[in-house]
Motif scaffolding. Sequence first.
Motif: not given
Length: 127
Positions: A1-2, A31-35, A102-103, A113-116
């Motif tokens: 799990q992320a 994977y992308r990382i967003a703030w 995780v979308w 889509g940021f799911g985690s």
Amino acid sequence: QAQLVESGGGLVQPGGSLRLSCAASFRLDFYRIAWFRQTPGKDLEGVSCIGGTSRSGDPQYADSVKGRFTTSRDYATNTVYLQMNNLTPEDTGIYTCATDRVWDESKKFFGYGFGSWGQGTQVIVST
């Protein structure tokens, strides 16, 4: 799990700087990382987004932080940073990082889509 763990928040005076860290439990390559930031009375705002590789294109930023915030990644430590300069009281909020590993279609920002999500770190800009 992320898993994502943020750090680096705190109290800073207007005009000051902070660097936030987002440590991932997985490799960043794909994977992308967003703030994001959440401030009282306002909707969740996507602050920045960085792709997994140099082929992902340039990082994206919200208009409100362009020229002041910079996001970067360290593949050796699987960490994404958010360097925040020239902070103003309007930058106060809970800053959280998230990944599209995780979308989640319901949490779509910057086209992904940021799911985690991490737990967040608080930033207060005040005298």
